[in-house]
Motif scaffolding. Structure first.
Motif, PDB file in Angstrom:
ATOM      1  N   TYR A 103      -7.522 -17.176  -8.520  1.00 38.58           N
ATOM      2  CA  TYR A 103      -6.251 -16.278  -8.106  1.00 38.58           C
ATOM      3  C   TYR A 103      -5.825 -16.977  -6.814  1.00 38.58           C
ATOM      4  O   TYR A 103      -6.742 -17.640  -5.896  1.00 38.58           O
ATOM      5  CB  TYR A 103      -6.714 -15.071  -7.836  1.00 38.58           C
ATOM      6  N   THR A 104      -4.341 -16.987  -6.659  1.00 37.91           N
ATOM      7  CA  THR A 104      -3.645 -17.584  -5.707  1.00 37.91           C
ATOM      8  C   THR A 104      -2.577 -16.515  -5.012  1.00 37.91           C
ATOM      9  O   THR A 104      -2.372 -16.576  -3.698  1.00 37.91           O
ATOM     10  CB  THR A 104      -2.882 -18.553  -6.137  1.00 37.91           C
ATOM     11  N   VAL A 105      -2.407 -15.299  -5.487  1.00 38.89           N
ATOM     12  CA  VAL A 105      -1.669 -14.357  -4.723  1.00 38.89           C
ATOM     13  C   VAL A 105      -2.568 -12.992  -4.827  1.00 38.89           C
ATOM     14  O   VAL A 105      -3.051 -12.428  -5.772  1.00 38.89           O
ATOM     15  CB  VAL A 105      -0.315 -14.066  -5.438  1.00 38.89           C
ATOM     16  N   LEU A 106      -2.831 -12.523  -3.538  1.00 43.75           N
ATOM     17  CA  LEU A 106      -3.968 -11.424  -3.449  1.00 43.75           C
ATOM     18  C   LEU A 106      -3.221  -9.975  -2.940  1.00 43.75           C
ATOM     19  O   LEU A 106      -2.473 -10.615  -1.662  1.00 43.75           O
ATOM     20  CB  LEU A 106      -5.120 -11.937  -2.708  1.00 43.75           C
ATOM     21  N   ALA A 107      -3.216  -8.836  -3.121  1.00 43.58           N
ATOM     22  CA  ALA A 107      -2.625  -7.865  -2.589  1.00 43.58           C
ATOM     23  C   ALA A 107      -3.756  -6.957  -2.283  1.00 43.58           C
ATOM     24  O   ALA A 107      -4.383  -6.230  -2.978  1.00 43.58           O
ATOM     25  CB  ALA A 107      -1.736  -7.083  -3.599  1.00 43.58           C
ATOM     26  N   PHE A 108      -3.711  -6.755  -0.744  1.00 46.04           N
ATOM     27  CA  PHE A 108      -4.742  -5.840  -0.339  1.00 46.04           C
ATOM     28  C   PHE A 108      -4.305  -4.327  -0.201  1.00 46.04           C
ATOM     29  O   PHE A 108      -3.083  -4.215   0.057  1.00 46.04           O
ATOM     30  CB  PHE A 108      -5.118  -6.262   1.165  1.00 46.04           C
ATOM     31  N   THR A 109      -5.046  -3.433  -0.569  1.00 42.84           N
ATOM     32  CA  THR A 109      -4.525  -1.981  -1.027  1.00 42.84           C
ATOM     33  C   THR A 109      -5.125  -1.275  -0.036  1.00 42.84           C
ATOM     34  O   THR A 109      -6.335  -1.098   0.090  1.00 42.84           O
ATOM     35  CB  THR A 109      -4.999  -1.804  -2.734  1.00 42.84           C
ATOM     36  N   GLN A 110      -4.114  -0.237   0.631  1.00 42.59           N
ATOM     37  CA  GLN A 110      -4.654   1.017   1.253  1.00 42.59           C
ATOM     38  C   GLN A 110      -4.192   2.113   0.622  1.00 42.59           C
ATOM     39  O   GLN A 110      -3.152   2.341   0.055  1.00 42.59           O
ATOM     40  CB  GLN A 110      -3.749   0.965   2.594  1.00 42.59           C
ATOM     41  N   THR A 111      -5.205   2.969   0.255  1.00 39.87           N
ATOM     42  CA  THR A 111      -5.111   4.320  -0.356  1.00 39.87           C
ATOM     43  C   THR A 111      -5.124   5.491   0.614  1.00 39.87           C
ATOM     44  O   THR A 111      -5.661   5.552   1.399  1.00 39.87           O
ATOM     45  CB  THR A 111      -6.443   4.255  -1.354  1.00 39.87           C
ATOM     46  N   ILE A 112      -3.862   6.100  -0.097  1.00 38.16           N
ATOM     47  CA  ILE A 112      -3.713   7.456   0.883  1.00 38.16           C
ATOM     48  C   ILE A 112      -3.901   8.560  -0.369  1.00 38.16           C
ATOM     49  O   ILE A 112      -3.289   8.456  -1.504  1.00 38.16           O
ATOM     50  CB  ILE A 112      -2.516   7.599   1.400  1.00 38.16           C
ATOM     51  N   HIS A 113      -4.171   9.770   0.253  1.00 41.16           N
ATOM     52  CA  HIS A 113      -4.492  10.831  -0.849  1.00 41.16           C
ATOM     53  C   HIS A 113      -3.394  12.007  -0.720  1.00 41.16           C
ATOM     54  O   HIS A 113      -2.781  12.304   0.459  1.00 41.16           O
ATOM     55  CB  HIS A 113      -5.814  11.472  -0.615  1.00 41.16           C
ATOM     56  N   LYS A 114      -2.949  12.401  -1.472  1.00 38.91           N
ATOM     57  CA  LYS A 114      -1.933  13.857  -1.689  1.00 38.91           C
ATOM     58  C   LYS A 114      -0.507  13.037  -1.192  1.00 38.91           C
ATOM     59  O   LYS A 114       0.392  13.085  -2.087  1.00 38.91           O
ATOM     60  CB  LYS A 114      -2.209  14.956  -0.876  1.00 38.91           C
ATOM     61  N   ARG A 115      -0.125  13.022  -0.154  1.00 39.14           N
ATOM     62  CA  ARG A 115       1.134  12.576   0.428  1.00 39.14           C
ATOM     63  C   ARG A 115       1.119  11.580   1.658  1.00 39.14           C
ATOM     64  O   ARG A 115       0.133  11.613   2.334  1.00 39.14           O
ATOM     65  CB  ARG A 115       2.025  13.927   0.245  1.00 39.14           C
ATOM     66  N   LEU A 116       2.208  11.107   1.918  1.00 40.68           N
ATOM     67  CA  LEU A 116       2.330  10.353   2.928  1.00 40.68           C
ATOM     68  C   LEU A 116       2.891  10.784   4.320  1.00 40.68           C
ATOM     69  O   LEU A 116       3.923  11.726   4.156  1.00 40.68           O
ATOM     70  CB  LEU A 116       3.302   9.077   2.726  1.00 40.68           C
ATOM     71  N   ASP A 117       2.330  10.724   5.270  1.00 42.59           N
ATOM     72  CA  ASP A 117       2.404  11.534   6.556  1.00 42.59           C
ATOM     73  C   ASP A 117       1.994  10.556   7.547  1.00 42.59           C
ATOM     74  O   ASP A 117       1.204  10.248   8.066  1.00 42.59           O
ATOM     75  CB  ASP A 117       1.738  12.749   6.652  1.00 42.59           C
ATOM     76  N   THR A 118       3.392  10.266   8.352  1.00 44.42           N
ATOM     77  CA  THR A 118       3.182   9.305   9.277  1.00 44.42           C
ATOM     78  C   THR A 118       2.576   9.649  10.551  1.00 44.42           C
ATOM     79  O   THR A 118       2.074   8.951  11.625  1.00 44.42           O
ATOM     80  CB  THR A 118       4.651   8.565   9.872  1.00 44.42           C
ATOM     81  N   ARG A 119       2.227  10.969  10.832  1.00 38.04           N
ATOM     82  CA  ARG A 119       1.725  11.398  11.955  1.00 38.04           C
ATOM     83  C   ARG A 119      -0.112  11.034  11.713  1.00 38.04           C
ATOM     84  O   ARG A 119      -0.764  11.080  12.968  1.00 38.04           O
ATOM     85  CB  ARG A 119       1.832  13.052  11.890  1.00 38.04           C
ATOM     86  N   PHE A 120      -0.392  10.961  10.615  1.00 41.14           N
ATOM     87  CA  PHE A 120      -1.897  10.756  10.390  1.00 41.14           C
ATOM     88  C   PHE A 120      -2.252   9.352   9.943  1.00 41.14           C
ATOM     89  O   PHE A 120      -3.120   9.076   9.770  1.00 41.14           O
ATOM     90  CB  PHE A 120      -2.401  12.007   9.663  1.00 41.14           C
ATOM     91  N   HIS A 121      -1.299   8.955   9.074  1.00 39.56           N
ATOM     92  CA  HIS A 121      -1.471   7.517   8.556  1.00 39.56           C
ATOM     93  C   HIS A 121      -0.756   6.440   9.232  1.00 39.56           C
ATOM     94  O   HIS A 121       0.239   6.535   9.899  1.00 39.56           O
ATOM     95  CB  HIS A 121      -0.788   7.547   7.060  1.00 39.56           C
TER      96      HIS A 121
END
Length: 401
Positions: free
Chosen positions: A55-73
């Motif tokens: 493999y030469t292209v790798l994507a690191f994944t960050q998982t969030i539950h329910k919805r995106l909220d910039t106050r906590f994520h």
């Protein structure tokens, strides 16, 4: 060039929430989460193994539950990539994955207010678990915009999907350029990220493998082997497989060898390029540029010069030619020939001899081979009606008597 667009980050990177984190985010701090040396070493070892597997292209994944909220994520991948080893020829991507449930039906957090936050990620993906969230993911969030989600990942290890794979939804998502992701870690009974197990997205055990094969085969059938990518999604080194082995594994789902190869090369490459259009106006690619090979500039200049000289020469020839010269080029008919043609025309239109009638009347035409004193044939538009002989026929028997 092989792609693995789902490399989960360490678990501790996803569990720091609360008032302290909110205060740090509001104050603009970037070092919200600290990474231990053991976690960085483990992730570097996994990257080295993926590179060894091809493999030469790798994507690191960050998982969030329910919805995106910039106050906590916060974007925890930015400080992570700065601590990893620099490997030439290897491309690192940042991916944000949102797991959707019933609480996410009112909104995923993908709104215009969070555009700046989402621009810090290269890829956006959704994991629907209900019929409503699956419909929204296929119909609404795959349309070209600044918050387009190009990857839809399905919970294949669950005993039964909570929604139907309708053809209308699948066709709309494919038409908009979205792809469906298959994590091959479920086929070998591997372990997913802990947040996926906590949210009920993934299961373990012998039944999970059976569920994965049934759901993955159904997904391949509905999509007709189009717009499918295959990723690892594994958190352990023992669950990783080489790219060629994964392609052979996917052929058991009903794919051809070429289609299985494209799930690791051509299709993820197209998704990566299409994801870059999120930061442009209505997903429009940049203006194309012409690249001229080396050594061809001289030929191009000579061709342009020759074309210009030919054009100027043609214009000079047209300007030097006078109208008198043009008239001389037109062929003229001699006077004798004109006179002969005029006499022949008058002879044809001359009246027939013997036709001395006054006023309009039937035209008399002489027939070829007619005797000199014979009456000419009369032709005309009108004809005299012949009188019918209405006399009764006399009986031949009566006449004899």
């Amino acid at each position: 060039m092989f792609f693995d667009l789902n490399v989960p980050v360490p678990n501790i990177l996803q569990s720091s929430t609360g008032k302290a984190k909110q205060q740090n985010v509001q104050s603009g701090a970037t070092d919200v989460t600290t990474f231990s040396a053991a976690q960085i070493n483990a992730l570097d070892a996994r990257i080295d193994l993926l590179i060894h597997l091809g493999y030469t292209v790798l994507a690191f994944t960050q998982t969030i539950h329910k919805r995106l909220d910039t106050r906590f994520h916060v974007n925890v991948l930015n400080p992570l990539l700065t601590q990893l080893k620099k490997r030439p020829g290897i491309l690192y991507l940042k991916r944000l994955n949102i797991v959707l449930d019933e609480d996410s039906e009112k909104g995923f957090g993908l709104i215009n207010a969070n555009v700046n936050f989402c621009n810090g990620y290269d890829l956006l993906s959704l994991t629907p678990t209900t019929q409503a969230t699956f419909s929204l993911a296929c119909l609404t969030h795959t349309q070209p915009s600044q918050l387009t989600t190009h990857i839809i990942s399905l919970p294949l290890t669950l005993p039964r999907l909570n929604f139907y794979l309708k053809h209308t939804l699948i066709r709309t998502a494919l038409r908009n350029g979205a792809v469906f992701e298959i994590d091959y870690v479920g086929s070998i009974g591997g372990e997913f990220a802990s947040i996926l197990h906590d949210t009920g997205y993934a299961e373990l055990g012998p039944g999970a493998k059976r569920n994965w094969w049934a759901s993955a085969r159904e997904l391949v059938r509905v999509t007709k082997s189009r717009n499918i990518i295959v990723s690892s999604g594994a958190v352990k080194d023992a669950d990783l497989r080489a790219a060629k082995d994964v392609a052979n594994l996917i052929t058991l789902l009903g794919m051809t060898q070429d289609a299985a190869h494209n799930t690791l090369t051509k299709t993820p490459k197209g998704v990566t390029l299409r994801a870059q259009t999120r930061k442009t106006y209505r997903a429009v690619m940049s203006e194309p540029k012409m690249i001229i090979p080396d050594g061809s500039m001289e030929l191009l200049r000579a061709f342009v010069a020759q074309t210009t000289m030919d054009k100027e020469a043609m214009e000079e020839d047209r300007g030097d030619q006078q109208p008198e010269e043009l008239s001389q080029t037109v062929p003229t008919v001699p006077d004798e020939s004109k006179k002969r043609v005029r006499e022949d025309t008058n002879a044809e239109t001359a009246p027939v001899a013997g036709a001395g009638q006054k006023g309009p009347g039937p035209e008399k035409v002489a027939v070829k081979g007619q005797a000199p004193g014979q009456q000419p044939v009369t032709t005309g538009p009108t004809r005299k009606k012949r009188k019918k002989n209405n006399k009764p026929l006399e009986s031949s028997v009566g006449s004899e008597h």
